[in-house]
Write a protein that holds these residues in place. Structure first.
Motif: not given
Length: 629
Positions: A278-280, A264-268
């Motif tokens: 970006a998605v995860a 989540y934090m990577d996407v945000i």
């Protein structure tokens, strides 16, 4: 007749809109969309567009608009249930029968959606209240701006056993519905308590932006699970969706790519830095369903993994999962981050440009497969080299699409030659004598006509091959143009002969590229006539390659290069031409194998020579049989 929303969504995902429309409308690609003449009103210039990513068609002339079901209804004059049944048969889906239970499930999904939306709003309010101070401080430490927090609807679950439960009761939401939605847990003794406590909350939405689940990040470093997701429910199946799917679709369409990260934090963090596409996945390895979702957004999604052992392990799992699913034009690329860093770390330390550089260096799927199978593998004996070759060919054999599989086999064969014989000049490379057997070549005959090895050409046991010099480029080009022209004029050949055509490797790179694209288009759009196929190819930007064939119709004499030739003559002549081209290829390959055998009498070299010799004999027999017809 009412159909469940989940079934209709699956139907739209399974049946590409452009494929359905393309049967009756000649479509031309324009970037990420297709355009053509509207089938619903008379027009001379195209105003009709089809967008597979968004799943709709639209006419700027008459205003016609809809999805794939709407197109079939309007074009074929069918009522909604009949259109659904027609498309379901095409997609291989079983049409669910409407029943009281179906209606009950639809009502349940709507109720669950309302409960989940209410929970999302409550968590959001808690983040901005006294109870959410710790969660808000955590997000600020991670560098998130207020507008980013608001955009992603981040929230906080207070450290209270029944905080959400009591708040939802106040809103008249039944306890049983909260349990069904996965927000509340019911113990064996009947006690009810909140599933998420003392966690930053990340709402998970479906492709339409509706909240279907949550992920929670623990504030307590000693919590049993750092991240906790909602359980599977009637509206949430974690392998069928992606975090940020709804918001990333539009950005992916504009960027022409989609980026897959781990959390989540990577996407945000990426979205805040401008990478809004970006998605995860949701705590699991990528599934087949998620890969299909990605391919609806971009032809080559980029998978970006943390630069540690776990990240590399995840990348290799993705290779295994995606390999059988590859199709012409649809693959994955892999961006590998510096050791120990995730996207958030990299952007904070070095900025957006560093992330851009990582994405620009993304590796193709074939490279990842090669690294997966070869790194750390010893090749110091014939047996080990044979084992590596067998393993790589087995991996290529897992690819279901025969065209892609053939190209992978060709690619791996060339790389193995370079790995096993790094100093040898292979076919098509510059050097003294194309096959290393000319003046100064390692396998050439010694002065006086004697060979250093009895298996070399001209040696005691060397099999005479006749003239093994390269086919003149002009002659090779002519053969390749004839085969291409035959396929363009008679696309029905693809029904039975696409595999044999795909197995040929043209010497002319531009013509070989055109061959691949022709095979791709006939695979995607079966039933096209020659004119429609050419229009599709021009729409794909292949005008320059097609111009290579201009003027060839009058010069070529083969029956299959004329549009008016009888079908039986076309097929027989085209098959013979393919066989003759393959015969020339095999003669050249056998010459190379014989030269290798002259240098190195290994079991591996002998096995390759024998296999090619047998295949050459088989093809010669086929050519002879064809000539007698």
């Amino acid at each position: 007749m009412a159909f469940p929303d989940s079934f209709l969504e699956e139907l739209r995902n399974r049946v590409p809109l452009s494929g359905v429309v393309g049967r009756s409308v000649r479509l031309t690609r324009r970037g990420r969309e297709f355009s053509g003449l509207c089938p619903f009103h008379n027009e001379k210039s195209p105003s009709f567009t089809v967008n597979d990513d968004k799943g709709f068609f639209h006419c700027f002339g008459c205003g016609a608009h809809g999805d794939v079901i709407g197109f079939v209804m309007r074009h074929n004059g069918l009522p909604f249930p009949d259109a659904v049944e027609q498309l379901a048969a095409e997609a291989g889906l079983q049409v669910p029968q409407s029943s009281p239970q179906d209606r009950e499930r639809a009502e349940q999904a709507a109720s669950l959606g309302s409960a989940l939306e209410a929970a999302a709003e409550w968590y959001r309010a808690q983040l901005n209240a006294q109870a959410g101070r710790e969660g808000k401080a955590y997000l600020e430490r991670r560098g998130l701006k207020p507008e980013t927090i608001e955009r992603f609807r981040l929230g906080f679950a207070p450290n209270s056993r029944t905080g959400l439960l009591e708040a939802m009761r106040a809103r008249k939401i039944p306890d049983a519905l909260l349990v069904e939605a996965g927000m509340v847990i019911k113990s064996d003794d009947g006690e009810l308590f909140d599933r998420f406590r003392n966690r930053v909350m990340f709402p998970i939405a479906d492709r339409r932006g509706r909240v279907i689940a949550f992920g929670g990040r623990a504030m307590d470093p000693n919590a049993p699970a750092k991240y906790l997701n909602s359980p599977e429910t009637a509206v949430f199946h974690k392998g069928h969706t992606l975090y940020n799917l709804a918001m990333a679709r539009e950005a992916a369409h504009a960027a022409g790519t989609v980026l897959v990260v781990e959390g989540y934090m990577d996407v945000i963090a990426l979205a805040q830095a401008g990478f809004e596409y970006a998605v995860a996945p949701l705590g699991t390895a990528l599934t087949e369903e998620q890969i299909a979702l990605l391919w609806r957004m971009a032809a080559e999604p980029v998978l970006c993994f943390d630069g540690d052992k776990a990240g590399m392990k995840a990348a290799l799992r993705a290779v295994d999962r995606a390999l059988p699913l590859l199709e012409p034009g649809k693959s994955l690329r892999f961006a590998l981050l510096p050791g120990g860093q995730d996207p958030d770390d990299l952007i904070k330390a070095q900025g957006r440009d560093a992330m851009e550089a990582v994405l620009a260096a993304a590796l193709p799927m074939a490279e990842m497969l090669w690294r997966k199978e070869t790194e750390g593998q010893p090749i110091d004996t014939p047996e080990r080299r044979a084992a590596l070759q067998a393993q790589l060919y087995d991996q290529a054999g897992r690819i279901k699409n025969t065209i892609v599989q053939q190209h992978y086999r060709d690619h791996l064969r060339e790389r193995l030659r370079g790995l096993f014989n790094p100093g040898r000049q292979g076919p098509g490379r510059n050097g003294p004598g194309k096959f290393g057997s000319g003046p100064g070549g390692r396998g050439g005959p010694r002065p006086g006509g004697f060979s250093a090895n009895p298996w070399a050409p001209g040696g005691k046991f060397g099999r005479p091959l006749g003239d093994t010099s390269p086919i003149p480029q002009e002659s090779s080009d002519r053969r390749e143009k004839a085969l291409l022209l035959g396929f363009l004029l008679h696309p029905w050949l693809a029904e039975d002969h696409s595999d044999s055509f795909a197995g040929l490797t043209f010497r002319n790179a531009a013509l070989d590229s055109l061959k691949s694209r022709i095979l791709e288009e006939t695979s995607r759009h079966p039933g096209l006539d020659g004119e429609a196929l050419v229009a599709h190819l021009k729409g794909q930007g292949l005008q320059a390659q097609l111009e290579l064939l201009d003027g060839e119709t009058g010069r070529l004499v083969e029956p299959f290069t004329r549009a008016d030739s009888p079908r039986d003559k076309v097929e027989r002549g085209w098959i013979q031409a393919v066989q003759r081209y393959r015969l020339s290829e095999l003669e050249q390959e056998l010459a190379v194998a014989q030269a290798e055998l002259a240098d190195n009498m290994s079991p591996e070299a002998w096995g390759r020579f024998s296999a090619l010799q047998a295949e050459l004999g088989s093809v010669r027999s086929q050519v002879s049989a064809s000539d007698e017809l």
